[in-house]
Design a protein around this motif. Sequence first.
Motif, PDB file in Angstrom:
ATOM      1  N   LEU A  22       0.834  -1.209   0.000  1.00 17.28           N
ATOM      2  CA  LEU A  22       0.000   0.000   0.000  1.00 17.28           C
ATOM      3  C   LEU A  22       0.867   1.258   0.000  1.00 17.28           C
ATOM      4  CD1 LEU A  22      -2.927  -0.642   2.504  1.00 17.28           C
ATOM      5  CD2 LEU A  22      -3.128   0.142   0.127  1.00 17.28           C
ATOM      6  N   LEU A  23       1.853   1.300   0.877  1.00 15.78           N
ATOM      7  CA  LEU A  23       2.729   2.467   0.969  1.00 15.78           C
ATOM      8  C   LEU A  23       3.472   2.687  -0.346  1.00 15.78           C
ATOM      9  CD1 LEU A  23       4.283   2.087   4.543  1.00 15.78           C
ATOM     10  CD2 LEU A  23       2.617   3.783   3.773  1.00 15.78           C
ATOM     11  N   ARG A  24       3.932   1.571  -0.960  1.00 14.98           N
ATOM     12  CA  ARG A  24       4.663   1.681  -2.226  1.00 14.98           C
ATOM     13  C   ARG A  24       3.781   2.304  -3.313  1.00 14.98           C
ATOM     14  NH1 ARG A  24       6.764  -3.306  -1.689  1.00 14.98           N
ATOM     15  NH2 ARG A  24       5.200  -4.175  -3.103  1.00 14.98           N
ATOM     16  N   ASP A  25       2.552   1.794  -3.371  1.00 12.19           N
ATOM     17  CA  ASP A  25       1.632   2.308  -4.407  1.00 12.19           C
ATOM     18  C   ASP A  25       1.367   3.800  -4.199  1.00 12.19           C
ATOM     19  OD1 ASP A  25       1.629  -0.168  -5.375  1.00 12.19           O
ATOM     20  OD2 ASP A  25      -0.438  -0.684  -4.762  1.00 12.19           O
ATOM     21  N   ALA A  26       1.157   4.181  -2.952  1.00  9.03           N
ATOM     22  CA  ALA A  26       0.855   5.592  -2.676  1.00  9.03           C
ATOM     23  C   ALA A  26       2.028   6.477  -3.077  1.00  9.03           C
ATOM     24  CB  ALA A  26       0.547   5.784  -1.195  1.00  9.03           C
ATOM     25  N   ALA A  27       3.251   5.998  -2.787  1.00 12.31           N
ATOM     26  CA  ALA A  27       4.435   6.780  -3.136  1.00 12.31           C
ATOM     27  C   ALA A  27       4.544   6.917  -4.649  1.00 12.31           C
ATOM     28  CB  ALA A  27       5.679   6.117  -2.565  1.00 12.31           C
ATOM     29  N   ALA A  28       4.202   5.853  -5.365  1.00 13.26           N
ATOM     30  CA  ALA A  28       4.292   5.892  -6.825  1.00 13.26           C
ATOM     31  C   ALA A  28       3.319   6.926  -7.384  1.00 13.26           C
ATOM     32  CB  ALA A  28       3.996   4.515  -7.409  1.00 13.26           C
ATOM     33  N   VAL A  29       2.118   6.938  -6.835  1.00  9.86           N
ATOM     34  CA  VAL A  29       1.127   7.917  -7.302  1.00  9.86           C
ATOM     35  C   VAL A  29       1.634   9.334  -7.040  1.00  9.86           C
ATOM     36  CG1 VAL A  29      -1.164   8.882  -6.857  1.00  9.86           C
ATOM     37  CG2 VAL A  29      -0.875   6.409  -7.113  1.00  9.86           C
ATOM     38  N   ALA A  30       2.217   9.506  -5.862  1.00  6.12           N
ATOM     39  CA  ALA A  30       2.708  10.837  -5.510  1.00  6.12           C
ATOM     40  C   ALA A  30       3.833  11.274  -6.437  1.00  6.12           C
ATOM     41  CB  ALA A  30       3.184  10.856  -4.060  1.00  6.12           C
ATOM     42  N   ARG A  31       4.593  10.325  -6.936  1.00  6.97           N
ATOM     43  CA  ARG A  31       5.687  10.683  -7.836  1.00  6.97           C
ATOM     44  C   ARG A  31       5.186  11.114  -9.212  1.00  6.97           C
ATOM     45  NH1 ARG A  31       8.352   6.352  -5.687  1.00  6.97           N
ATOM     46  NH2 ARG A  31       7.744   5.016  -7.426  1.00  6.97           N
ATOM     47  N   GLU A  32       4.024  10.559  -9.574  1.00  5.54           N
ATOM     48  CA  GLU A  32       3.458  10.954 -10.870  1.00  5.54           C
ATOM     49  C   GLU A  32       3.242  12.451 -10.900  1.00  5.54           C
ATOM     50  OE1 GLU A  32       2.633   9.164 -13.527  1.00  5.54           O
ATOM     51  OE2 GLU A  32       3.465   7.328 -12.620  1.00  5.54           O
ATOM     52  N   LYS A  33       3.187  13.042 -12.128  1.00  7.92           N
ATOM     53  CA  LYS A  33       2.911  14.480 -12.221  1.00  7.92           C
ATOM     54  C   LYS A  33       1.540  14.781 -11.659  1.00  7.92           C
ATOM     55  CE  LYS A  33       5.720  15.867 -16.080  1.00  7.92           C
ATOM     56  NZ  LYS A  33       5.762  15.646 -17.519  1.00  7.92           N
ATOM     57  N   ARG A  34       1.451  15.944 -11.062  1.00  9.10           N
ATOM     58  CA  ARG A  34       0.156  16.352 -10.540  1.00  9.10           C
ATOM     59  C   ARG A  34      -0.824  16.490 -11.697  1.00  9.10           C
ATOM     60  NH1 ARG A  34       1.753  21.451  -9.071  1.00  9.10           N
ATOM     61  NH2 ARG A  34       3.769  20.826  -9.916  1.00  9.10           N
ATOM     62  N   VAL A  35      -2.031  16.084 -11.449  1.00  7.55           N
ATOM     63  CA  VAL A  35      -3.058  16.185 -12.475  1.00  7.55           C
ATOM     64  C   VAL A  35      -4.173  17.041 -11.884  1.00  7.55           C
ATOM     65  CG1 VAL A  35      -4.773  14.900 -13.765  1.00  7.55           C
ATOM     66  CG2 VAL A  35      -2.493  13.950 -13.453  1.00  7.55           C
TER      67      VAL A  35
END
Length: 250
Positions: A22-35
């Motif tokens: 869960l933490l990994r996925d959340a970090a990945a989303v946060a790394r994506e460009k803001r939309v």
Amino acid sequence: MQDPHKPDLDDSLNVTQSHERLLRDAAAVAREKRVNDGGREPVSNWIFVTGGVVAIAAGLALGQAGGLFDYDATVAPGYVRRSLDSGEDSGPPPVDALKAYMAKGEKIYSKCVGCHGPDGKGGGAYPSLAGSEWAMGPTERFSMVILNGLTGPTSTGKEFGVMPAQGVGMSPTDLAAVMTYVRNSFGNEKGEVVTQEMAAHAIEISEKRAQVGTPVNKGELDSDHLQDLEGAALDPTTKVDPVSLAPVEE
Ligand code: HEC
């Protein structure tokens, strides 16, 4: 059977692993460009800055080439564009001196109109300015009557009472204009301008009168003020500024 997607709560290892996932996925989303809300990615500030620099540079280049940005080339044929620093359009257009003095004088005559009337003919308790010898004659005498008022007989020998002084708050320009107006209205046709310079002399003379503060009378007018005011004549067709009445170079 145990659902593979759900951690087996009894198995502490499983719980730890899914928590880490869960933490990994959340970090990945946060790394994506803001939309943003509309689903579009925000445009980077760099695009604006770079675009602006390019546009300014292009504008300067075109302007120097005299192309699209040539200000003078945007004037319709038949029209004249005045250049901003030439001073050409710094005031109303110049007018013939006599006309300008008359226009201003008509306004100042509002001080006199209540007694001497719109046609200058006076009537009743007031003498006429139409054909008046003291309005049309030597300018110093006329100016003394306006600035100080008058008592005793008038030019016709008739007595009307006392004319109150009109000089308070009157500038040389006002005095020159109203004198010129009276001498060229109501059938009076002097055809001359009483200038600001002459009127300034009149104010000086008036301030130095022995009986300063009292109305003039025929005796004083005859002995002290029977001349024309000093000052160079102004050709009635000289172009002047309609507000300041100062001659304008053409
Ligand atoms: C309040 C009324 C009043 C006002 C305002 C007034 N006058 Fe007079 N004016 C008189 C009276 C009254 C006499 C006559 C005085 C006398 O009998 O001694 C007179 C006399 C004169 C005379 C002498 C005329 C002559 O032929 O003897 C002149 C010139 C004159 N006024 C010009 C003016 C001008 C120009 C103004 C405005 C700037 C003016 N007056 C404003 C009342 C007025």
